[in-house]
Design a protein around this motif. Structure first.
Motif, PDB file in Angstrom:
ATOM      1  N   ARG A   1     -31.833 -17.082   6.285  1.00 31.16           N
ATOM      2  CA  ARG A   1     -32.458 -17.890   5.302  1.00 31.16           C
ATOM      3  C   ARG A   1     -32.209 -19.362   5.830  1.00 31.16           C
ATOM      4  O   ARG A   1     -31.183 -19.817   5.798  1.00 31.16           O
ATOM      5  CB  ARG A   1     -32.406 -17.964   3.850  1.00 31.16           C
ATOM      6  CG  ARG A   1     -33.265 -18.751   3.140  1.00 31.16           C
ATOM      7  CD  ARG A   1     -33.199 -18.904   1.714  1.00 31.16           C
ATOM      8  NE  ARG A   1     -34.165 -19.601   1.111  1.00 31.16           N
ATOM      9  CZ  ARG A   1     -35.315 -19.263   0.578  1.00 31.16           C
ATOM     10  NH1 ARG A   1     -35.502 -18.216   0.094  1.00 31.16           N
ATOM     11  NH2 ARG A   1     -35.920 -20.104  -0.121  1.00 31.16           N
ATOM     12  N   ARG A   2     -33.539 -20.261   6.326  1.00 28.00           N
ATOM     13  CA  ARG A   2     -33.169 -21.442   7.017  1.00 28.00           C
ATOM     14  C   ARG A   2     -33.018 -22.318   5.700  1.00 28.00           C
ATOM     15  O   ARG A   2     -33.332 -22.305   4.770  1.00 28.00           O
ATOM     16  CB  ARG A   2     -34.333 -21.820   7.737  1.00 28.00           C
ATOM     17  CG  ARG A   2     -34.866 -20.849   8.558  1.00 28.00           C
ATOM     18  CD  ARG A   2     -33.992 -20.885   9.992  1.00 28.00           C
ATOM     19  NE  ARG A   2     -34.332 -20.101  11.034  1.00 28.00           N
ATOM     20  CZ  ARG A   2     -33.871 -19.093  11.510  1.00 28.00           C
ATOM     21  NH1 ARG A   2     -32.644 -18.808  10.921  1.00 28.00           N
ATOM     22  NH2 ARG A   2     -34.137 -18.365  12.357  1.00 28.00           N
ATOM     23  N   PRO A   3     -32.538 -23.523   6.124  1.00 27.15           N
ATOM     24  CA  PRO A   3     -32.152 -24.580   5.177  1.00 27.15           C
ATOM     25  C   PRO A   3     -33.455 -25.094   4.328  1.00 27.15           C
ATOM     26  O   PRO A   3     -34.640 -24.861   5.055  1.00 27.15           O
ATOM     27  CB  PRO A   3     -31.617 -25.831   5.843  1.00 27.15           C
ATOM     28  CG  PRO A   3     -30.901 -25.102   6.995  1.00 27.15           C
ATOM     29  CD  PRO A   3     -32.086 -23.966   7.444  1.00 27.15           C
ATOM     30  N   ASP A   4     -33.557 -25.062   3.076  1.00 26.97           N
ATOM     31  CA  ASP A   4     -34.807 -25.456   2.303  1.00 26.97           C
ATOM     32  C   ASP A   4     -34.811 -26.850   2.140  1.00 26.97           C
ATOM     33  O   ASP A   4     -33.941 -27.580   1.267  1.00 26.97           O
ATOM     34  CB  ASP A   4     -34.865 -24.634   0.920  1.00 26.97           C
ATOM     35  CG  ASP A   4     -36.021 -24.718   0.304  1.00 26.97           C
ATOM     36  OD1 ASP A   4     -37.004 -25.629   0.524  1.00 26.97           O
ATOM     37  OD2 ASP A   4     -36.332 -23.883  -0.678  1.00 26.97           O
ATOM     38  N   PRO A   5     -35.633 -27.643   2.796  1.00 27.44           N
ATOM     39  CA  PRO A   5     -35.790 -29.050   2.393  1.00 27.44           C
ATOM     40  C   PRO A   5     -36.135 -29.519   0.951  1.00 27.44           C
ATOM     41  O   PRO A   5     -35.781 -30.613   0.565  1.00 27.44           O
ATOM     42  CB  PRO A   5     -36.897 -29.525   3.186  1.00 27.44           C
ATOM     43  CG  PRO A   5     -37.603 -28.547   3.789  1.00 27.44           C
ATOM     44  CD  PRO A   5     -36.701 -27.398   3.448  1.00 27.44           C
ATOM     45  N   LYS A   6     -36.610 -28.509   0.208  1.00 31.15           N
ATOM     46  CA  LYS A   6     -36.981 -28.849  -1.317  1.00 31.15           C
ATOM     47  C   LYS A   6     -35.701 -28.748  -2.156  1.00 31.15           C
ATOM     48  O   LYS A   6     -35.842 -29.048  -3.156  1.00 31.15           O
ATOM     49  CB  LYS A   6     -38.251 -28.228  -1.583  1.00 31.15           C
ATOM     50  CG  LYS A   6     -39.545 -28.484  -0.867  1.00 31.15           C
ATOM     51  CD  LYS A   6     -40.558 -27.553  -1.147  1.00 31.15           C
ATOM     52  CE  LYS A   6     -42.061 -27.958  -0.510  1.00 31.15           C
ATOM     53  NZ  LYS A   6     -42.826 -27.079  -0.737  1.00 31.15           N
ATOM     54  N   ALA A   7     -34.644 -28.134  -1.503  1.00 27.71           N
ATOM     55  CA  ALA A   7     -33.333 -27.734  -2.406  1.00 27.71           C
ATOM     56  C   ALA A   7     -32.913 -28.794  -3.148  1.00 27.71           C
ATOM     57  O   ALA A   7     -32.659 -28.743  -4.223  1.00 27.71           O
ATOM     58  CB  ALA A   7     -32.502 -27.050  -1.522  1.00 27.71           C
TER      59      ALA A   7
ATOM     60  N   PHE B   1     -29.071 -22.640  -0.343  1.00 30.62           N
ATOM     61  CA  PHE B   1     -30.577 -22.957  -0.261  1.00 30.62           C
ATOM     62  C   PHE B   1     -30.500 -24.433   0.689  1.00 30.62           C
ATOM     63  O   PHE B   1     -31.360 -24.578   1.431  1.00 30.62           O
ATOM     64  CB  PHE B   1     -31.443 -23.196  -1.475  1.00 30.62           C
ATOM     65  CG  PHE B   1     -31.873 -21.768  -2.039  1.00 30.62           C
ATOM     66  CD1 PHE B   1     -32.423 -20.957  -1.356  1.00 30.62           C
ATOM     67  CD2 PHE B   1     -31.547 -21.673  -3.418  1.00 30.62           C
ATOM     68  CE1 PHE B   1     -32.612 -19.714  -1.695  1.00 30.62           C
ATOM     69  CE2 PHE B   1     -32.044 -20.414  -4.001  1.00 30.62           C
ATOM     70  CZ  PHE B   1     -32.491 -19.383  -3.220  1.00 30.62           C
ATOM     71  N   ARG B   2     -29.433 -25.114   0.175  1.00 25.53           N
ATOM     72  CA  ARG B   2     -29.631 -26.455   0.979  1.00 25.53           C
ATOM     73  C   ARG B   2     -28.983 -26.111   2.158  1.00 25.53           C
ATOM     74  O   ARG B   2     -29.587 -26.937   3.256  1.00 25.53           O
ATOM     75  CB  ARG B   2     -28.428 -27.506   0.076  1.00 25.53           C
ATOM     76  CG  ARG B   2     -29.045 -28.261  -0.689  1.00 25.53           C
ATOM     77  CD  ARG B   2     -27.975 -29.544  -1.231  1.00 25.53           C
ATOM     78  NE  ARG B   2     -26.620 -29.096  -1.131  1.00 25.53           N
ATOM     79  CZ  ARG B   2     -26.063 -28.728  -2.648  1.00 25.53           C
ATOM     80  NH1 ARG B   2     -26.727 -28.402  -3.631  1.00 25.53           N
ATOM     81  NH2 ARG B   2     -24.691 -28.296  -2.412  1.00 25.53           N
ATOM     82  N   GLN B   3     -28.071 -25.564   2.426  1.00 29.93           N
ATOM     83  CA  GLN B   3     -27.397 -25.326   3.805  1.00 29.93           C
ATOM     84  C   GLN B   3     -28.234 -24.288   4.860  1.00 29.93           C
ATOM     85  O   GLN B   3     -27.951 -24.218   5.908  1.00 29.93           O
ATOM     86  CB  GLN B   3     -25.903 -24.911   3.757  1.00 29.93           C
ATOM     87  CG  GLN B   3     -25.149 -25.914   2.965  1.00 29.93           C
ATOM     88  CD  GLN B   3     -24.678 -26.998   3.942  1.00 29.93           C
ATOM     89  OE1 GLN B   3     -24.590 -27.089   5.267  1.00 29.93           O
ATOM     90  NE2 GLN B   3     -24.651 -28.076   3.241  1.00 29.93           N
TER      91      GLN B   3
END
Length: 118
Positions: A29-35, A73-75
């Motif tokens: 799972r790629r980092p989520d910019p909305k996290a 989610f952030r990382q």
């Protein structure tokens, strides 16, 4: 320096910092910019046991405590399937990846440190 998750692929072997193979990459799972915005909203509202527990009950990934889920989610993260069917999957945040080399993912944490995060 965080290794880009773009270098990681499903099926790659994953080794801990002691050189022990933990399993193979099951999902990425790629980092989520909305996290970060989501985390701020959650932290500013009163905690809800329903909200905190519903994810694990319905099988939403990652299956970790809420604080760790926000970090993942952030990382961004890799989900590692261990070689034994009775063992639980591991989740390694993007910043726990030391290097991707020789077709394998090498973590900066050992098995115990990885398990302690969850």
């Amino acid at each position: 320096m965080m290794i880009s998750l773009d270098a990681v692929h499903v099926g790659m072997p994953v080794f801990d910092s002691d050189g022990e193979q933990l399993g193979r990459v099951k999902a990425i799972r790629r980092p989520d910019p909305k996290a970060a915005a989501f985390e701020e909203r959650v932290c500013s509202s009163p905690p809800s046991l329903f909200f905190l527990g519903i994810g694990s009950m319905v099988g939403i990934e990652p299956k970790v405590p809420p604080e760790m889920a926000l970090r993942l989610f952030r990382q961004g993260y890799v989900k590692v399937a261990p070689p034994h069917f009775w063992a639980e999957d591991y989740y390694a945040a993007g910043d726990a990846i030391d290097k991707v080399e020789g077709g394998a993912v090498h973590l900066s944490l050992n098995r115990r440190e990885l398990e302690a995060q969850e």
